[in-house]
Write a protein that holds these residues in place. Structure first.
Motif, PDB file in Angstrom:
ATOM      1  N   UNK A   1      12.359 -32.260  -9.879  1.00  0.00           N
ATOM      2  CA  UNK A   1      12.286 -31.713  -8.527  1.00  0.00           C
ATOM      3  C   UNK A   1      10.830 -31.641  -8.090  1.00  0.00           C
ATOM      4  N   UNK A   2      10.606 -31.822  -6.779  1.00  0.00           N
ATOM      5  CA  UNK A   2       9.248 -31.724  -6.237  1.00  0.00           C
ATOM      6  C   UNK A   2       9.287 -30.908  -4.952  1.00  0.00           C
ATOM      7  N   UNK A   3       8.194 -30.221  -4.611  1.00  0.00           N
ATOM      8  CA  UNK A   3       8.124 -29.515  -3.329  1.00  0.00           C
ATOM      9  C   UNK A   3       8.183 -30.508  -2.170  1.00  0.00           C
ATOM     10  N   UNK A   4       8.784 -30.077  -1.064  1.00  0.00           N
ATOM     11  CA  UNK A   4       8.839 -30.929   0.136  1.00  0.00           C
ATOM     12  C   UNK A   4       8.044 -30.299   1.279  1.00  0.00           C
ATOM     13  N   UNK A   5       7.193 -29.356   0.954  1.00  0.00           N
ATOM     14  CA  UNK A   5       6.332 -28.731   1.949  1.00  0.00           C
ATOM     15  C   UNK A   5       5.150 -28.082   1.263  1.00  0.00           C
ATOM     16  N   UNK A   6       4.089 -27.819   2.013  1.00  0.00           N
ATOM     17  CA  UNK A   6       2.922 -27.172   1.413  1.00  0.00           C
ATOM     18  C   UNK A   6       3.187 -25.668   1.242  1.00  0.00           C
ATOM     19  N   UNK A   7       2.156 -24.927   0.815  1.00  0.00           N
ATOM     20  CA  UNK A   7       2.334 -23.513   0.481  1.00  0.00           C
ATOM     21  C   UNK A   7       2.771 -22.666   1.672  1.00  0.00           C
ATOM     22  N   UNK A   8       2.513 -23.137   2.884  1.00  0.00           N
ATOM     23  CA  UNK A   8       2.902 -22.345   4.058  1.00  0.00           C
ATOM     24  C   UNK A   8       4.421 -22.260   4.216  1.00  0.00           C
ATOM     25  N   UNK A   9       5.154 -23.158   3.545  1.00  0.00           N
ATOM     26  CA  UNK A   9       6.604 -23.150   3.605  1.00  0.00           C
ATOM     27  C   UNK A   9       7.219 -22.308   2.489  1.00  0.00           C
ATOM     28  N   UNK A  10       6.395 -21.784   1.602  1.00  0.00           N
ATOM     29  CA  UNK A  10       6.871 -20.959   0.497  1.00  0.00           C
ATOM     30  C   UNK A  10       6.617 -19.487   0.797  1.00  0.00           C
ATOM     31  N   UNK A  11       7.278 -18.636   0.059  1.00  0.00           N
ATOM     32  CA  UNK A  11       7.073 -17.193   0.195  1.00  0.00           C
ATOM     33  C   UNK A  11       7.279 -16.546  -1.166  1.00  0.00           C
ATOM     34  N   UNK A  12       6.828 -15.329  -1.311  1.00  0.00           N
ATOM     35  CA  UNK A  12       6.890 -14.655  -2.612  1.00  0.00           C
ATOM     36  C   UNK A  12       7.945 -13.560  -2.624  1.00  0.00           C
ATOM     37  N   UNK A  13       8.818 -13.622  -3.613  1.00  0.00           N
ATOM     38  CA  UNK A  13       9.803 -12.579  -3.877  1.00  0.00           C
ATOM     39  C   UNK A  13       9.302 -11.717  -5.025  1.00  0.00           C
ATOM     40  N   UNK A  14       9.804 -10.512  -5.120  1.00  0.00           N
ATOM     41  CA  UNK A  14       9.503  -9.643  -6.249  1.00  0.00           C
ATOM     42  C   UNK A  14      10.806  -9.281  -6.944  1.00  0.00           C
ATOM     43  N   UNK A  15      10.869  -9.528  -8.257  1.00  0.00           N
ATOM     44  CA  UNK A  15      12.002  -9.053  -9.044  1.00  0.00           C
ATOM     45  C   UNK A  15      11.710  -7.609  -9.436  1.00  0.00           C
ATOM     46  N   UNK A  16      12.580  -6.697  -9.015  1.00  0.00           N
ATOM     47  CA  UNK A  16      12.359  -5.266  -9.232  1.00  0.00           C
ATOM     48  C   UNK A  16      13.542  -4.640  -9.949  1.00  0.00           C
ATOM     49  N   UNK A  17      13.273  -3.551 -10.641  1.00  0.00           N
ATOM     50  CA  UNK A  17      14.316  -2.778 -11.319  1.00  0.00           C
ATOM     51  C   UNK A  17      14.343  -1.376 -10.725  1.00  0.00           C
ATOM     52  N   UNK A  18      15.552  -0.853 -10.498  1.00  0.00           N
ATOM     53  CA  UNK A  18      15.740   0.510 -10.021  1.00  0.00           C
ATOM     54  C   UNK A  18      16.649   1.256 -10.976  1.00  0.00           C
ATOM     55  N   UNK A  19      16.351   2.535 -11.178  1.00  0.00           N
ATOM     56  CA  UNK A  19      17.191   3.344 -12.059  1.00  0.00           C
ATOM     57  C   UNK A  19      16.939   4.822 -11.770  1.00  0.00           C
ATOM     58  N   UNK A  20      17.732   5.652 -12.424  1.00  0.00           N
ATOM     59  CA  UNK A  20      17.531   7.097 -12.407  1.00  0.00           C
ATOM     60  C   UNK A  20      17.238   7.534 -13.844  1.00  0.00           C
ATOM     61  N   UNK A  21      15.980   7.512 -14.281  1.00  0.00           N
ATOM     62  CA  UNK A  21      15.649   7.774 -15.688  1.00  0.00           C
ATOM     63  C   UNK A  21      16.041   9.167 -16.176  1.00  0.00           C
ATOM     64  N   UNK A  22      16.254  10.112 -15.264  1.00  0.00           N
ATOM     65  CA  UNK A  22      16.627  11.461 -15.687  1.00  0.00           C
ATOM     66  C   UNK A  22      17.957  11.461 -16.446  1.00  0.00           C
ATOM     67  N   UNK A  23      18.781  10.443 -16.207  1.00  0.00           N
ATOM     68  CA  UNK A  23      20.089  10.371 -16.863  1.00  0.00           C
ATOM     69  C   UNK A  23      20.052   9.559 -18.150  1.00  0.00           C
ATOM     70  N   UNK A  24      18.874   9.093 -18.582  1.00  0.00           N
ATOM     71  CA  UNK A  24      18.777   8.190 -19.725  1.00  0.00           C
ATOM     72  C   UNK A  24      18.861   8.929 -21.052  1.00  0.00           C
ATOM     73  N   UNK A  25      19.441   8.256 -22.062  1.00  0.00           N
ATOM     74  CA  UNK A  25      19.306   8.721 -23.432  1.00  0.00           C
ATOM     75  C   UNK A  25      18.045   8.094 -24.025  1.00  0.00           C
TER      76      UNK A  25
END
Length: 301
Positions: free
Chosen positions: A267-291
């Motif tokens: 696979x190759x890009x079909x556009x320069x960097x202006x056609x890309x964007x950045x996502x963030x992989x995030x985690x959410x939790x309620x640690x007060x309930x953790x063992x």
């Protein structure tokens, strides 16, 4: 049951909670991952069950009626109690083996979480995990209900969160670029380049507009004049990737999902960097309930 003998649907209560929070039928139906017409019918069915209007549709944004305001805490309590009871039964069925439960978008599960859990199990030998891969709305729903311990999802500046983060702790784990790519052979043969306005439109393999990635792509496209024609729409990254590899067209793909194919030139890009964007992989939790084990995992994330 109501006077006609049919029970209230738990999904109706979840729909009502979502509408009460967003005060917008369009956004609420997107969050619930159903069409607006189907969502409206379910709200109407709940109102028929209660016997009174719960929503004033004549205002913008819509508002809860007095009956709706009285019914909302009852609906929330019912959702919470049913979810807690379900989870207690599931935990009891597992015996002494404590599983840490994840809800996660399918593409993050395949391309990130599976390998990360393997790494974590080397550091936490007692770690046992159960992963539910589903849509963003379902993943959020499971976290809010307490049916999972940790949720993994994408964040992007252009898309509002589908969850009230006040009750949860968030960790940003990884930056993942969303890149327009296509198979190398067709790209070179046809001269596919998103920066070119002339020539025939490039076939576009698109995400559902109501999906998270669909909304991010729409935001990215708005910055440009796009010479493309949508020929296929799907909600799953992996399904679109299969069409990409067959040379059917181009698509925006998370870099974690195509890193090997980019590295080996399939696979190759079909556009320069202006056609890309950045996502963030995030985690959410309620640690007060953790063992103890869950706390170790959360700290290592």
């Amino acid at each position: 049951m109501d006077r006609w003998g049919y029970p209230v649907d738990l999904n109706w209560l979840r729909d009502f909670e979502c509408l009460a929070r967003t005060l917008n039928f369009t956004r609420a139906s997107d969050e619930r991952n159903i069409t607006q017409s189907a969502f409206s019918r379910r709200i109407k069915a709940l109102e028929n069950w209660v016997g009174l209007p719960l929503v004033n549709r004549a205002t913008y944004p819509v508002q809860l009626t007095d009956a709706g305001k009285q019914f909302l805490p009852v609906a929330l309590a019912a959702i919470s109690q049913l979810s807690e009871t379900r989870q207690s039964l599931r935990d009891a069925d597992r015996g002494d083996s404590r599983f840490i439960r994840f809800s996660v978008l399918h593409t993050i599960s395949v391309n990130y979480l599976a390998a990360r859990i393997e790494e974590l199990q080397l550091q936490i030998p007692e770690l046992r995990t159960r992963v539910v891969s589903d849509s963003l709305s379902t993943c959020c729903e499971l976290l809010v209900e307490g049916a999972v311990d940790v949720m993994l999802c994408y964040y992007h500046h252009s898309v509002s969160p589908m969850i009230d983060e006040a009750a949860f702790e968030r960790k940003d784990l990884l930056a993942d670029r969303l890149i327009p790519v296509a198979a190398t052979g067709p790209t070179r043969a046809n001269g596919w380049n998103l920066g070119k306005s002339e020539g025939p439109p490039i076939p576009h393999l698109a995400y559902e507009r109501s999906s998270f990635l669909g909304m991010v792509v729409e935001n990215t496209i708005e910055r440009h004049m796009l010479n493309a024609e949508t020929i296929y729409v799907d909600g799953l990254v992996e399904t679109i990737k299969r069409r990409l590899l067959k040379g059917s067209g181009f698509a925006w793909m998370p870099e974690t999902a195509i890193s090997a194919e980019l590295a080996n030139g399939v696979l190759v890009p079909v556009g320069d960097d202006s056609w890309s964007t950045t996502l963030t992989i995030s985690a959410l939790s309620n640690p007060e309930a953790f063992d103890t084990t869950a706390r170790k995992l959360w700290d290592l994330l």
